[in-house]
Motif scaffolding. Structure first.
Motif, mmCIF file in Angstrom:
data_model
loop_
_atom_site.group_PDB
_atom_site.id
_atom_site.type_symbol
_atom_site.label_atom_id
_atom_site.label_comp_id
_atom_site.label_asym_id
_atom_site.label_seq_id
_atom_site.Cartn_x
_atom_site.Cartn_y
_atom_site.Cartn_z
ATOM 1 N N GLY A 300 -19.027 -29.829 19.158
ATOM 2 C CA GLY A 300 -19.462 -28.499 19.684
ATOM 3 C C GLY A 300 -20.787 -28.294 18.730
ATOM 4 N N ASN A 301 -20.883 -27.003 18.333
ATOM 5 C CA ASN A 301 -21.952 -26.919 17.348
ATOM 6 C C ASN A 301 -21.759 -27.066 15.999
ATOM 7 O OD1 ASN A 301 -20.531 -24.650 16.889
ATOM 8 N ND2 ASN A 301 -22.110 -23.301 16.801
ATOM 9 N N GLN A 302 -20.704 -27.989 15.839
ATOM 10 C CA GLN A 302 -20.142 -28.045 14.296
ATOM 11 C C GLN A 302 -20.936 -29.358 13.811
ATOM 12 O OE1 GLN A 302 -16.030 -29.512 12.904
ATOM 13 N NE2 GLN A 302 -15.846 -27.266 13.180
ATOM 14 N N ILE A 303 -21.429 -29.316 12.710
ATOM 15 C CA ILE A 303 -22.042 -30.519 12.092
ATOM 16 C C ILE A 303 -21.429 -31.088 10.792
ATOM 17 C CG2 ILE A 303 -24.567 -29.833 13.218
ATOM 18 C CD1 ILE A 303 -25.197 -28.875 10.263
ATOM 19 N N ASN B 301 -17.981 -24.242 23.644
ATOM 20 C CA ASN B 301 -17.456 -25.686 23.730
ATOM 21 C C ASN B 301 -15.889 -25.722 23.683
ATOM 22 O OD1 ASN B 301 -16.572 -24.663 21.214
ATOM 23 N ND2 ASN B 301 -17.131 -26.663 20.089
ATOM 24 N N ARG C 291 -20.424 -32.572 4.155
ATOM 25 C CA ARG C 291 -20.344 -31.203 4.496
ATOM 26 C C ARG C 291 -20.302 -31.055 5.989
ATOM 27 N NH1 ARG C 291 -23.078 -26.689 1.864
ATOM 28 N NH2 ARG C 291 -24.469 -28.123 0.654
ATOM 29 N N VAL C 292 -19.343 -30.172 6.289
ATOM 30 C CA VAL C 292 -19.075 -29.820 7.474
ATOM 31 C C VAL C 292 -18.988 -28.136 8.045
ATOM 32 C CG1 VAL C 292 -17.011 -29.868 9.260
ATOM 33 C CG2 VAL C 292 -17.081 -31.658 7.695
ATOM 34 N N SER C 293 -19.930 -27.953 8.827
ATOM 35 C CA SER C 293 -20.291 -26.576 9.170
ATOM 36 C C SER C 293 -20.525 -26.452 10.494
ATOM 37 C CB SER C 293 -21.385 -25.882 8.200
ATOM 38 O OG SER C 293 -22.398 -26.660 8.479
ATOM 39 N N TYR C 294 -21.076 -25.165 10.922
ATOM 40 C CA TYR C 294 -21.552 -24.931 12.242
ATOM 41 C C TYR C 294 -22.946 -25.138 11.929
ATOM 42 C CZ TYR C 294 -16.909 -23.388 13.987
ATOM 43 O OH TYR C 294 -15.610 -23.514 14.185
ATOM 44 N N ALA C 295 -23.345 -25.825 13.160
ATOM 45 C CA ALA C 295 -24.938 -26.078 13.168
ATOM 46 C C ALA C 295 -25.807 -24.874 12.556
ATOM 47 C CB ALA C 295 -25.376 -26.525 14.488
ATOM 48 N N GLY C 300 -25.493 -21.832 17.890
ATOM 49 C CA GLY C 300 -24.406 -22.137 18.852
ATOM 50 C C GLY C 300 -24.240 -21.315 19.992
#
Lengths: 308, 308, 308, 308, 308, 308
Positions: A300-303, B301, C291-295, C300
């Motif tokens: 998804g939009n998770q990075i 998503n 680091r995990v985060s939303y774009a 999004g």
């Protein structure tokens, strides 16, 4: 005693000012406290009824088939006495809109309480199934005893099932006070107006909110943080909020809803057998036997970015 | 008594070992307890002040305009006496950094408490508006009485407004203890340093976190699980955390924030009249009169797959 | 007394019906209450042990190096006596599956309690580090005293560390009752089976759930609403839930997990030094220092639309 | 719990038998308890009034001229509320002869209680003189404080003076309950119907009995074991006891009566200024300024014989 | 806290010295407290039984024929449970002479308690007659209610009649503890071993002592300070006191004994219908229908002299 | 709540009048309550010391040689803390004559309390002998346990021996408050100033009065109602009562004094080994080994007349 003479003099003026602030005619300036239901007493009645439902778990006496009726009668009588009085107060307040106290007629509240008490055997049958559902649904549970003693859901559901009986008999205030008591202890908020089927279980539970007009079928399981809420406030032509209109979702049988999922809207129906994933946000109906989830956490939009 | 002689002998050694563990000079090895504020007493004072604010709801006495001042004075005197003593302790501990107790000077804390008490009429005016906001904002509320009795937000806001008065007068520890007491009961955590306007309402409330430097305008409504938090810890050139820097968002008037929304950052401003959707994650400012939400639950998503 | 003669007569019949409902042989119809652990007493023992860990903060006596042993011994003896009895009950219930009470052998529970008590100095060392971690991690904390007095995490972690000692010694029921007590007060649920390293901190905390088989390294920090949960229930060939299988994630050292993040699965490993963003949903392992985060909140599927 | 199943079964039959014993129509079979005055509550009211009389000795608050009225009002309000209710019950029971409860009219009891409260300043004036008399009369007394704190006579006289006010207003039962409470604690029994002047003192006091129709002047001093009793029960022509006829002695001003003296009869008058010796037995009047004693301990029928 | 460090150090040494003083092997150095009966619990059981005897006077519930059995059963069960345990302890202590505790066999004490409880209906019949006797005997009594509420004799006789049932079943310690409890409250000491007939009344009562082997017929009335005592201790050939030999007087039916009369000796019989005057000293039998008194107060060795 | 608006208005005026009555400058108008010793706290300290003396009888814990010091230290510390504070107050009040409170210097009272505590082992030795004397002297006693549990004399003597230690150290007020507490419970009044030897016993006890300057040797036994009193108040040339002059009798070793005997005068000495009969009145010394009694009950001025 830490208050000096000077402070005492200042406090005298403050007491006057506070007393004056009670003459402004606002709702919170009412002095009719003794005509209102008493939260502490209602909590006491709830405790009595919890004992009646789980005598073998809560009693500090050695129970037997010979003496059981005595111990049941203690709690049934205590709870009845409190609830007859408190419900009568709530009915008067509702009728008068908070006005001056009057002689209270107990007939109606006695009728309601007798009806509530008469549901206790059936209530225990339902709670037995709820406890079973908890045991079946949680691999960390080692015994039924552990569940009754340490699962907040059991307390929240017990209180809900009692409060719901009063709600359906149009008792004002008292069921909400019961529900909020359970909410404070368990973090699980179930509005007494919700309709909930058999074998209901809530795991962990903190942050769960189940709205007034939600409908929940049999064998439904919720996790912490799940909201069954309203999309927006229904208003009539004049713009006034319409109270008691259906505005919370319907959850059919055998649905599981994972942590922090948010399901909103009075027309939203989660079809039987569906699984709603964690953190999802659902405002439209879901067909039976559907799994709702994010496509993939990474897709998804998770990075993910390196911190090195 | 369940402890056998053998166990008693083992416990003797353990008591010695624990006593020895208090000689290591760590912060938690301090023995200055009686110089520290006492949590239980502070909770007692909060209860007194809640009574003063809602005499007609909490009192178990029959109140009238004739006797009201007596009952107010009881609670005002009790709360003052406790708070003068506890605030004085907190001030000493702060000055000494937890060191040895000294003779406590009550002058400063008496001044602070007198000022706090003098705000009570105004505080009641604010709480009256908060209660009204709750009634207007919740279609399931049937009466103002129900709100005062069963809405956790009222208790959380009442305690916040009291604790905030102490925070703005630089009282250490005590306001946090008050806030955490309300947090434990209601699930709503409002840091006493936050600034909150009129007609504030929190629905359901479990999991709400409002940070120390958050600013909230008038007629703002929050739902459960909303976080008004920090993006990261501000540090000075030397890498030390900068305490009290603005690091939590600003919410302007007439904003509604739905369940589990997360709004972060000291520069983030939610413009007046905006609506922030459930589960959203906002780290940049939002213009006035903006609705923030997910495009569509099915259009993102999120996927739905059949379980048949 | 509000119950009329007519209601009394109705209640007589109801008491009979409730008593009859206890003859149906369901788990909740057991009358063996006095053979079961007593929740209230276990909470009392926990309170004693909290005192032992933080004597200088909780005691209402003036402590000194001369009298410290006396005050420690009070709490150690009280807690031991309660726990020996309650653990013995839990062991009997487990062995019998809730059957008839028997003479209770205290040998095993005395051994367990002595071992638990012997860990107290080490426990205090760990709690000292936890308190330090809290102070370092929260810019709004003004002193160590404030943290011990007003941070729910300290209470939750203290109870966890005690309950964990009992869990590792295979004590049934009691550790869960302890954990649920802390959960009710703090909103933080840590299963006693979880393994947690040093310098652990949970900020705000409401809604945190840490599962039975989670593993957490040193210097980990969680925010409110974080779930370390299971993806699905592991079942054996016959479809039965496998209890105690690893089904919750592993969090390595120096990881920070922001509010409402959900991390699921027994094989999911969050590598050392990683930062997991708020509201994220993680079901696969994350490499160290990631680091995990939303774009981006705006990039999004989140939309902003004007309400003008 | 120590009661076996067999004993439980036996107790069931016993409960039945006891219940049956309440159907025999005897006075002690009345079930109208809630219509009767409540001993515990009356004792509470007495304690409040003792506080009002000796605020500076009993209060645990720091009193000042500024806050005194608040603390007085607490006790005056509490005592009034209790006594209005309890006296009303006593009046109803008296009117009905123990019959069925009815709606209670509080007008009369409110009038009585208001009159009682209005005597409090005068009552304090009398008690001040009683305390002075005690100090002057006992060489072992070191201070007025010691007398108020440790002389049972002060408590007995305080309660008597209050109960007497109710007796003279024809309040049934309540004054006797008050008097018996003081009797139980002090060993001094003063019937509320007795009339007692100023500066009254009783030294040691155990066993003192002062009958209903006794009359005692000013500055009278009694020692332990003194009886002011009746010679025989006055009966009317039909042989029925005449209630309230004068049947106890009159003691004029400035009389001292030493330990264990017995003075009997409604026509017996001890003239002013007389001294009645220990252990004497007096059933006829004594002229003013007379000393009554045994001729000589060795000169009467007392003998001394050697045991060698 | 008022104890300085120096005092604390001194107290440490004192604690050691006191502990050492418990190693001297004296009777009061026994540490078997938990094997001994518990005074507080026995008093609780007495209170329960007083409730059972006078339900309509002591209960704070609204009683009716419908609910009476429930309320009786509460008190009967509570009292039984306590007494079974306490009597068992007393029997063990007696058998072992205060030695080491053993597993307690409850069979014997259950038998005794069941027998005691079975006497309750008869006990109530006797108490009903005692109350009637009090009403008939005291012209100042206005109602039966007043007597039950405010006459110490009723409490003393009730406790005596219960304790006597245990005494006749050879229960050690417990009946004396009961009797002494009543003595402390009423000033009336009736040894549980005394045998007392119907319609017994004690007026005022302070200082009354009725010895272990006294025998009292029906319709006997005593006033305050009356002693029914022993002349000398009966000893066997070896000079040892003979316990339980008849050494207190016999009072036949319809005897009245006025204040402070002293009647001594196991062979002394006061014949039926006699009247014993105040302050008399009687060590030899008195024929039936005899009045014993002083010739005349003025005609003996009593003198009156003018103080002018 | 039973107080109507009209009554409330009347009470307002009464509160004013009572407050005004405190401005008259009488001793009982002092408002220095918090500077005075607190009766309730002193009673608490006495209870602690009774525990220390009879640990094996009063403790609800299972005692052993291993844990005994802990339980002793609890009571010793509690009692010390209370007494240091209360004695300091009493000393200040004495010095100031009831004037304004000042900062209290604890040095002197700490010294006194430490000395009192140091006498505890010796005190226990004396009490052991007192208990033995009771067992030897009462044929109805079945065991030492029965004596400690149910003989009021043991409590009265224990409190006396403690209070006497404070009296000899010139502590004002506190010893009298202790003595009066024991008097209220047991009916036995022993002035703390009296000097009493070993193996002292009081049988039954109600009404016993032992004056401030009485001297009692070893192995003395008293029965109920015995007075050791003053003949007249010693006054100086100016007519003022001389406090603390010897005015109560001396009782030498091995004397027995039967019920209700009255022995008066500071110069009256009852020689060793004498027996003083019941109801006797003794104001002159009695040689050793003398029996004092009435010639014969029938031979004196006592008459017996037939009622037939």
């Amino acid at each position: 005693m830490n208050t000096s003479l000077n402070t005492q003099k200042a406090l005298e003026g403050i007491v006057d000012a506070v007393a004056t602030s009670y003459t402004l005619g606002r709702k919170i300036d009412s002095l009719e406290s003794t005509a209102l239901p008493n939260r502490r007493k209602i909590v006491e009645a709830i405790s009595d009824l919890e004992h009646v439902c789980f005598m073998g778990f809560y009693s500090s006496e050695t129970l037997s088939s010979v003496n059981l009726r005595h111990y049941i009668s203690r709690h049934v009588y205590c709870a009845s006495d409190i609830l007859v009085g408190q419900i009568a107060r709530a009915l008067v307040v509702q009728r008068l809109g908070g006005g001056a106290p009057e002689t209270v007629d107990l007939t109606q509240s006695e009728q309601i309480v007798t009806e509530l008490m008469a549901t206790l055997p059936e209530l225990r049958a339902q709670l037995s199934l709820d406890v079973e559902a908890a045991f079946d649904g949680d691999p960390s549970a080692q015994s039924v005893e552990e569940i009754v003693f340490s699962y907040p859901a059991i307390q929240a559901i017990t209180v809900y099932r009692i409060a719901h009986e009063l709600y359906t008999r149009d008792v004002p205030m008292v069921p909400r006070i019961m529900a909020e008591h359970a909410h404070s202890i368990t973090g699980i908020e179930i509005h007494p107006g919700a309709k909930i089927g058999q074998r209901f279980f809530v795991d962990h539970g903190t942050g769960v909110v189940i709205g007034e007009t939600a409908r929940i079928g049999d064998s439904v399981k919720l996790y912490q943080g799940v909201t069954l809420g309203a999309l927006s406030l229904p208003r009539d032509a004049g713009g006034n909020v319409i109270r008691r209109a259906k505005r919370h979702p319907t959850i059919e049988d055998h649905v599981t809803i994972y942590a922090n999922a948010t399901i909103l809207g009075g027309d939203t129906v989660i079809g039987a057998g569906s699984i709603i994933g964690a953190n999802t946000w659902v405002t439209e109906s879901v067909a039976p036997n559907t799994r709702v989830s994010y496509a993939a956490p990474d897709g998804g939009n998770q990075i993910r970015e390196s911190l090195d």
